[in-house]
Motif scaffolding. Structure first.
Motif, mmCIF file in Angstrom:
data_model
loop_
_atom_site.group_PDB
_atom_site.id
_atom_site.type_symbol
_atom_site.label_atom_id
_atom_site.label_comp_id
_atom_site.label_asym_id
_atom_site.label_seq_id
_atom_site.Cartn_x
_atom_site.Cartn_y
_atom_site.Cartn_z
ATOM 1 N N ILE A 1 -0.474 -15.446 17.764
ATOM 2 C CA ILE A 1 -1.750 -16.158 17.723
ATOM 3 C C ILE A 1 -1.891 -17.013 16.464
ATOM 4 C CG2 ILE A 1 -2.861 -14.425 19.162
ATOM 5 C CD1 ILE A 1 -4.205 -13.326 16.670
ATOM 6 N N LEU A 2 -1.078 -16.738 15.427
ATOM 7 C CA LEU A 2 -1.030 -17.546 14.216
ATOM 8 C C LEU A 2 -2.398 -17.643 13.529
ATOM 9 C CD1 LEU A 2 1.225 -20.431 15.634
ATOM 10 C CD2 LEU A 2 1.945 -18.260 14.604
ATOM 11 N N ASP A 3 -2.447 -18.416 12.472
ATOM 12 C CA ASP A 3 -3.706 -18.576 11.734
ATOM 13 C C ASP A 3 -4.774 -19.235 12.584
ATOM 14 O OD1 ASP A 3 -2.628 -17.441 9.496
ATOM 15 O OD2 ASP A 3 -2.136 -19.336 8.521
ATOM 16 N N GLU A 4 -4.371 -20.177 13.429
ATOM 17 C CA GLU A 4 -5.338 -20.876 14.276
ATOM 18 C C GLU A 4 -6.066 -19.903 15.192
ATOM 19 O OE1 GLU A 4 -5.400 -24.195 17.905
ATOM 20 O OE2 GLU A 4 -3.577 -23.898 16.699
ATOM 21 N N GLY A 5 -5.318 -18.976 15.783
ATOM 22 C CA GLY A 5 -5.944 -17.991 16.654
ATOM 23 C C GLY A 5 -6.854 -17.046 15.901
ATOM 24 N N VAL A 6 -6.423 -16.636 14.704
ATOM 25 C CA VAL A 6 -7.243 -15.742 13.895
ATOM 26 C C VAL A 6 -8.545 -16.423 13.489
ATOM 27 C CG1 VAL A 6 -7.357 -14.532 11.686
ATOM 28 C CG2 VAL A 6 -5.309 -14.372 13.075
ATOM 29 N N GLN A 7 -8.480 -17.705 13.175
ATOM 30 C CA GLN A 7 -9.688 -18.443 12.812
ATOM 31 C C GLN A 7 -10.655 -18.527 13.994
ATOM 32 O OE1 GLN A 7 -7.608 -21.902 11.367
ATOM 33 N NE2 GLN A 7 -7.952 -21.352 9.218
ATOM 34 N N SER A 8 -10.136 -18.635 15.198
ATOM 35 C CA SER A 8 -10.997 -18.624 16.389
ATOM 36 C C SER A 8 -11.717 -17.297 16.524
ATOM 37 C CB SER A 8 -10.169 -18.898 17.651
ATOM 38 O OG SER A 8 -9.604 -20.190 17.627
ATOM 39 N N LEU A 9 -11.002 -16.210 16.280
ATOM 40 C CA LEU A 9 -11.619 -14.883 16.340
ATOM 41 C C LEU A 9 -12.633 -14.694 15.225
ATOM 42 C CD1 LEU A 9 -8.435 -12.731 17.041
ATOM 43 C CD2 LEU A 9 -10.229 -13.275 18.686
#
Length: 470
Positions: free
Chosen positions: A277-285
């Motif tokens: 999920i990378l940083d981009e996915g974590v930022q979405s969460l």
């Protein structure tokens, strides 16, 4: 218990004779022995009319389909049995069909564990169909981890979960770790992602008003399935734990999950470890984390850097929140301040509960914090949690969201993964957990007094008796 005591069918035949005279036994544990269908037949015959038996643990034996048939006849109208654990017993679709026939009539059993039995979609159809047709089933827990289930089986279970089609079923916990729930076969061959199984569950969750835990880790669910589950969480008000670790989810799949966290107020535990999920996915969460009810968030081995970790930390600080578990092991976090901040959020009620972020570079100091939650270490944790993220951390959070930190100074520290039950296989126990099991095996008492509610003469070697389930 009589787990791991080398019992054979002949031993169980003698045990069954004692069981027929007993009128007080509440639970019987015979996991990891050498029982076959013959032992299962003797045991089922003795247990059929037992007036108080509530739990029967038989995992890690070899009773097979014929043994399942004997036990199914016992279960069908048993007046008191609540728990039946048949995990890893070489049971196939035929054995599942026998059990399904029993579950069509049974109104007392609340938990059935079938982990590691290759019952496949046909077995799921037999069990799910029977429970749905029962109308008065008491089942609240079903576990089919590593049972050769595909999207077809997922759809059978999805119909059971639906309040419209479930026949009054009040299933609360469903374990499906390590199966092949993914895209429908023809769609997969056409290289068009559909995530049929996950979509089926998501549709059911929208209408289900009982489910509290759903474990779908280590399947083949992609972004479409994650998106459907996220959409379901917007309206579902009962699910408290969702595990979709070790699938094929990317940042795209986390966006609907992040949006769901903005509105959902019941989900407490979310597992996404092992997805890229990378940083981009974590930022979405992170965008919805502060307002959510999440207490446990597992993001191990997800391609996350300090940028993504900082996003989580800042959002929690902004809403004066802390998590009891924030698992980011196995990622590359190259900022010690961020590491410290993340560790500070692994606390609950002022006490360290899970220290899953232990870097190879500073393991001693962080272990000290974890082991001294009421002493000086706890003060360090409280200190870190109380302060706002540093300006450097804030700049990092506003930095690149590509999933990899750019231009960071110093060597990166890779955090070793610390697998948890929810990360890898959030499975039902295969056998009764021993509170104080000795490493060195002692001589096992060969005769058991079956006059008390539960007998413990297994590897603890002390003949301790237990008065109730635990």
């Amino acid at each position: 218990c009589l787990d791991e005591t080398g019992l054979t069918d002949a031993d169980v035949a003698r045990l069954a004779t004692s069981l027929r005279r007993n009128r007080h036994l509440v639970e019987l544990h015979l996991c990891e022995n050498s029982l076959t269908h013959l032992g299962a037949c003797d045991l089922a015959s003795a247990a059929a009319a037992h007036p108080t038996l509530r739990e029967l643990w038989l995992s890690l034996n070899g009773i097979g389909d014929d043994g399942a048939n004997s036990l199914a006849r016992m279960v069908r109208h048993h007046p008191t049995l609540l728990v039946l654990n048949l995990s890893e017993n070489g049971i196939g679709p035929r054995g599942a069909e026998y059990l399904g026939a029993a579950l069509r009539d049974n109104t007392t059993l609340s938990a059935l564990w079938m982990n590691g039995n290759k019952i496949g979609d046909g077995g799921i159809r037999s069990i799910a169909g029977a429970v749905g047709a029962n109308g008065r089933s008491a089942l609240t827990t079903l576990s089919f981890n590593e049972a050769d289930i595909t999207d077809v089986g997922a759809e059978h279970l999805a119909r059971l979960l639906s309040d419209d089609d479930g026949g009054g079923c009040q299933l609360q916990v469903l374990g499906l770790y390590g199966n092949s729930i993914s895209d429908r076969g023809a769609v997969a061959l056409a290289a068009a992602l559909d995530d049929g199984g996950a979509r089926a569950f998501a549709r059911a969750l929208c209408r289900n008003s009982h489910m509290t835990k759903l474990w779908l880790g280590n399947n083949q669910i992609g972004d479409a399935g994650a998106s459907a589950l996220g959409d379901a969480l917007v309206t579902n008000t009962t699910l408290v734990e969702l595990n979709i670790s070790n699938n094929r989810i990317t940042p795209r799949g986390t966006r609907p999950l992040g949006r769901a966290l903005l509105q959902n107020r019941t989900l407490v535990s979310l597992g996404l470890s092992g997805n890229t999920i990378l940083d981009e996915g974590v930022q979405s969460l992170a965008a919805g984390l502060g307002l959510s009810s999440i207490e446990e968030l597992r993001l191990g081995e997800a391609g996350v850097t300090a940028t993504g970790a900082a996003a989580i930390v800042e959002e929690l600080h902004d809403h004066s929140r802390r998590l009891s578990v924030l698992d980011m092991g196995g990622n590359e976090i190259d900022d010690e301040d961020v590491l410290e901040e993340v560790l500070a959020h692994n606390v609950s009620g002022g006490k360290q509960t899970h220290a899953r972020l232990i870097s190879s570079q500073h393991s001693g100091a962080m272990d000290s914090v974890a082991d001294n939650s009421d002493g000086e270490g706890a003060g360090v944790v409280e200190d870190v949690a109380a302060r706002r993220p540093s300006s450097a951390l804030r700049r990092r959070r506003r930095g690149s969201g590509s999933g990899r930190s750019s231009g960071s100074s110093g060597s990166s520290v890779e955090l070793p993964s610390r697998p948890s039950e929810s990360e890898e296989m959030p499975k039902m126990p295969a056998k009764m957990p021993a509170a104080a099991k000795k490493k060195k095996k002692e001589e096992v008492t060969t005769t058991a007094n079956l006059t008390d509610t539960a007998v413990h003469v297994g590897n603890n070697g002390n003949g301790t008796k237990k008065s109730d389930a635990g």
